[in-house]
Design an enzyme around this catalytic site. Structure first.
Site, PDB file in Angstrom:
ATOM      1  N   GLY A 561      33.595 -36.835 -12.144  1.00 15.65           N
ATOM      2  CA  GLY A 561      32.799 -35.833 -11.449  1.00 15.65           C
ATOM      3  C   GLY A 561      32.075 -34.952 -12.438  1.00 15.65           C
ATOM      4  N   GLY A 563      30.419 -30.844 -12.821  1.00 17.47           N
ATOM      5  CA  GLY A 563      30.331 -29.507 -12.259  1.00 17.47           C
ATOM      6  C   GLY A 563      29.359 -28.627 -13.018  1.00 17.47           C
ATOM      7  N   GLY A 566      30.575 -28.500 -16.889  1.00 13.25           N
ATOM      8  CA  GLY A 566      30.906 -29.703 -17.635  1.00 13.25           C
ATOM      9  C   GLY A 566      31.233 -30.874 -16.747  1.00 13.25           C
ATOM     10  N   VAL A 568      34.112 -34.267 -15.867  1.00 10.95           N
ATOM     11  CA  VAL A 568      35.508 -34.694 -15.910  1.00 10.95           C
ATOM     12  C   VAL A 568      35.551 -36.211 -16.059  1.00 10.95           C
ATOM     13  CG1 VAL A 568      37.726 -34.703 -14.724  1.00 10.95           C
ATOM     14  CG2 VAL A 568      36.170 -32.764 -14.448  1.00 10.95           C
ATOM     15  N   LYS A 583      38.518 -32.667 -18.833  1.00 16.11           N
ATOM     16  CA  LYS A 583      37.377 -31.832 -18.453  1.00 16.11           C
ATOM     17  C   LYS A 583      36.683 -31.377 -19.731  1.00 16.11           C
ATOM     18  CE  LYS A 583      36.133 -27.634 -15.915  1.00 16.11           C
ATOM     19  NZ  LYS A 583      36.641 -26.509 -15.085  1.00 16.11           N
ATOM     20  N   ASP A 689      37.615 -19.557  -5.971  1.00 16.13           N
ATOM     21  CA  ASP A 689      36.734 -20.692  -5.637  1.00 16.13           C
ATOM     22  C   ASP A 689      37.533 -21.790  -4.933  1.00 16.13           C
ATOM     23  OD1 ASP A 689      34.325 -21.952  -5.461  1.00 16.13           O
ATOM     24  OD2 ASP A 689      34.319 -22.730  -7.509  1.00 16.13           O
TER      25      ASP A 689
END
Length: 801
Positions: A561, A563, A566, A568, A583, A689
């Site tokens: 993924g 974000g 950065g 992962v 990450k 979050d």
């Protein structure tokens, strides 16, 4: 009344249905025989009794319907001879007798007595005799399907006069026995059928040289089946003229020559099977242009040269090149076969190492690279092929140990690693492979103890012969007992010495630790700003190079993924024999370094079953001297809740859904994690979050909260109030998640997470993204009135999260 679950026998009182036009009872469970009284309905035009369990013969009375147009009796258990008068109903346009046990011959004048015939299907019966040439007189014929019977040749050479013919299926008959070996005149005549789409002549005992006239078939031609005959000669070089070809099957013949380069012009080709012939030469690179190919089978020929780069064929699901003379390396571009299910490269002359890109074939079920000359270690990346059921790698030159990453391949039924140079011990994780039917590790250099549990308790389920260093195992193996490391007396004496040494040492270490803890506690009270670093003695030390190797140089294939700060990546640590998630922070993005320090600070202070477990952190430089920061977490097998609620298109086919019980358990897990952060960590922590993409699921669907890049410590004392208000000046979290108390209360409080958790609940139980309304979860009952007046929200009280 079709497509129901009706059963029993048909009624016999049909006389009163004098005006019935159509009788449709197809796709039910009717039994018994077709009653002769069905012939009393003089007005009947259409009879559908297909897909039932009718037995007996076709009653003669069916032929009484002089105006009958459609007769469908397919897929029953009917037997006997079809009544001859039935072939005299001149109004018949569609006759379907498929999948019964009917027998007899077709009348010689069939095409004259049924002039309106459009479709004639008697597939899978016991009809015999010859195919009547009079069929050519029924000029409206669109479909002729008489395959899988006992018809004999020759095939009429006048079928080309049928202008509307689209399907001609004559396969699985003995049509070639009464034909001259090169009598393909019937095939030449079909060139005139300008609407022909499908021609099936498979398993028909046809002999002779494959005529070049097939390239002159109509441009509408889509399928040609000539497999399992005695056809020789070469595939015509101009085969590419048939632009609409979708299926070409010529396997199990005597074809020779080479594969024409024009094969690449068949841009719509989905299935190509030329296996079990005598075809030689190289595989033309032009085959890569068949960009819609799903199935390619060239095995059991005499092909040579190297394996072509088939990277344009991203649709390929099955590739068979076994038993040829193909040599060289297996191309790295194998990564483009992302949808591949079966891959068979066995019995060739491949050399070099097996590319680690093989691990990108996530849907692979069968992989066979046996009987080649492959060298090097077995790639650990094979663990990415988690759907593998059959893995055959025997008769190669592999060396090293059996990769520990293989423990992820728990779907294996057959694993053959025999006749190589594998060494070290038999991994114990094979004991947990409950689906495996046969494990072959014979003729290697393995040593150590053979397990006794699981599949190793059944000698018919595995083979480890010709491994001279093995010992132990079940008695039926007749291996020597594994040597003891020392006698019992020596062992007891040694244990006593260890105890005498360890007890005082342990007491000393304990005393030192207690003193150190007291010192650190006193020191921590004096520090206002603790340094956000991981303790050296608590976390694993990993370098940039370690993480580079674990993630295959941060390959896009391993990216899980991406974000704001950065990306992962999935990785495998050889030293720990563990799959990890890495990450990697993009330090050039504003706020990334701050996010890294925040996560370090949070993760060093928390530990809970429902929070993501941190393995370590890495703050270093890469090989170019650039700053490098990364966090290493345990790998979550089932991804994020976001992946399950809103899957990518690639997952849509797999029908990934969370059950109601799973959703409830995940919500409880998240609640427990948030409760721990707010009330039970050494200092209250606000995540800030909470959302589905930040909630990860392990192998047992236990939820873990992750991504603490926006987390903050709660400020409980009045002296910290000004700092708290300053921190709330900018709204934190993901766009779309705006807790109203940031604006109404003027300070940061745990309700920020509670509100986000409410939205998380709404997504979990509705499966939809919140648009106009959300749910506020408030334990303290102090925001309801404000919220009701200020925002169009529905409110839910949860006393104990």
């Amino acid at each position: 009344m079709s497509q129901n679950k009706l059963q029993g026998k048909l009624p016999t009182e049909f006389a009163s249905w004098s005006k019935l036009y159509m009788l449709n009872l197809g796709t039910n469970n009717f039994t018994g025989s077709i009653p002769p009284s069905i012939g009393n309905i003089s007005s009947l035009r259409c009879i559908y009794l297909n897909l039932n369990n009718f037995a007996g013969g076709i009653p003669l009375e069916v032929a009484y319907h002089a105006k009958l147009e459609i007769l469908s009796l397919a897929a029953n258990n009917l037997s006997g001879i079809v009544p001859i008068p039935l072939y005299n109903i001149s109004s018949l346009s569609n006759v379907s007798l498929v999948q019964n046990e009917l027998e007899g011959t077709l009348p010689a004048d069939l095409g004259f007595t049924l002039p309106k015939l459009q479709e004639f299907d008697c597939l899978q019966n016991r009809f015999s005799g010859s195919i009547p040439p009079s069929l050519a007189n029924a000029s409206n014929l669109v479909i002729i399907d008489i395959a899988e019977n006992k018809f004999t040749g020759p095939i009429p050479n006048n079928l080309g006069s049928l202008p509307n013919l689209q399907v001609l299926s004559l396969g699985i008959n003995t049509l070639g026995e009464n034909m001259r070996p090169n009598d393909w005149s019937f095939l030449n005549s079909l060139v005139n059928c300008t609407h022909l789409k499908t021609l099936s002549l498979h398993e028909s005992s046809l002999r002779g040289e494959l005529p070049n006239s097939i390239v002159n078939f109509s441009a509408t031609m889509e399928e040609l089946h000539l497999y399992r005959n005695h056809i020789y000669g070469a595939i015509p070089r101009e085969i590419g003229k048939l632009k609409n070809f979708r299926v070409l099957t010529l396997y199990e013949n005597l074809l020779n020559g080479t594969i024409p380069k024009s094969i690449g012009e068949l841009s719509k080709l989905g299935v190509l099977d030329l296996s079990d012939n005598n075809i030689s030469g190289v595989i033309p690179t032009s085959i890569s242009n068949t960009s819609k190919l799903l199935f390619l089978n060239l095995e059991n020929n005499m092909l040579q040269g190297s394996m072509p780069h088939l990277f344009n064929i991203s649709t390929l699901q099955e590739l068979y090149l076994a038993n040829n003379r193909i040599q060289g390396l297996i191309p790295d571009e194998i990564v483009f076969f992302a949808r591949c299910i079966n891959l068979d490269l066995s019995k060739n002359l491949f050399t070099g190492s097996l590319s680690s890109n093989i691990g990108s074939l996530k849907q692979l079920v069968q992989l066979d690279v046996s009987y080649n000359k492959l060298t090097g270690d077995i790639p650990t990346a094979l663990s990415g092929c988690v759907m593998l059921e059959e893995l055959r790698m025997q008769e190669n030159l592999f060396q090293g140990k059996i990769p520990s990453s293989f423990k992820a391949l728990k779907s294996l039924r057959i694993l053959d690693l025999s006749r190589s140079n594998l060494s070290e011990s038999i991994p114990r994780f094979f004991v947990e492979f409950h689906l495996i039917e046969f494990l072959n590790l014979s003729h290697n250099k393995l040593g150590g103890e053979v397990p006794r549990e699981g599949l190793f308790s059944n000698v018919s389920a595995f083979s480890v012969v010709e491994n001279s260093e093995l010992c132990g195992g079940v008695q039926a193996l007749h291996f020597p007992a594994c040597p003891l490391k020392g006698s019992r007396n020596k062992k007891n004496a040694f244990s006593l010495r260890i105890i005498l040494i360890l007890v005082p040492v342990s007491l000393g270490i304990l005393s030192a630790c207690l003193a150190l803890i007291c010192y650190l506690r006193q020191k921590s009270k004096k520090l206002n700003d603790p340094v956000p670093v991981f303790r050296d003695n608590q976390y694993l030390k990993l370098s940039y190079q370690d993480l580079l190797l674990a993630t295959n140089e941060f390959s896009p294939i391993n990216m899980l993924g991406e974000g704001r700060y950065g990306s992962v990546y999935k990785g495998f640590l050889e030293s720990m024999e563990q799959i990890i998630a890495v990450k990697v922070l993009n330090v050039e993005v504003r706020g990334a370094s701050k996010s890294f320090l925040a996560e370090c600070e949070m993760l060093r202070n928390i530990r809970h079953r429902n929070l993501i477990k941190t393995i370590t952190a890495c703050s270093s430089t890469d090989f170019k001297g650039n700053e490098f920061k990364a966090l290493v977490f345990e790998f979550m097998t089932n991804g994020s809740v976001e992946d399950w609620l809103h899957p990518n298109p690639s997952y849509q086919e797999n029908e990934r859904n969370l059950t109601l019980l799973q959703r409830l358990n995940i919500s409880i897990d998240v609640a427990q994690g948030v409760d721990y952060l707010h009330h039970h960590s050494h200092a209250g922590i606000i995540h800030g979050d909470i959302k589905p993409s930040n909630v990860l699921l392990d192998e047992e669907f236990v939820a873990r909260i992750g991504d603490f890049g926006l987390a903050r410590f709660a400020f409980a004392t009045t002296s910290d109030l000004s700092q708290a208000q300053m921190s709330s000046a900018g709204v934190r979290g993901t766009v779309g998640y705006v807790p109203p108390e940031y604006g109404m209360c003027g300070k940061i409080s745990a309700e920020g997470d509670v509100y986000s958790y409410g939205i998380f609940l709404l997504e979990m139980f509705s499966g939809k993204r919140p648009i106009e309304s959300s749910i506020l979860v408030d334990n303290d009952n102090n925001l309801h009135d404000h919220v009701r007046k200020a925002l169009p929200l529905r409110v839910m009280d949860i006393v104990d999260p």
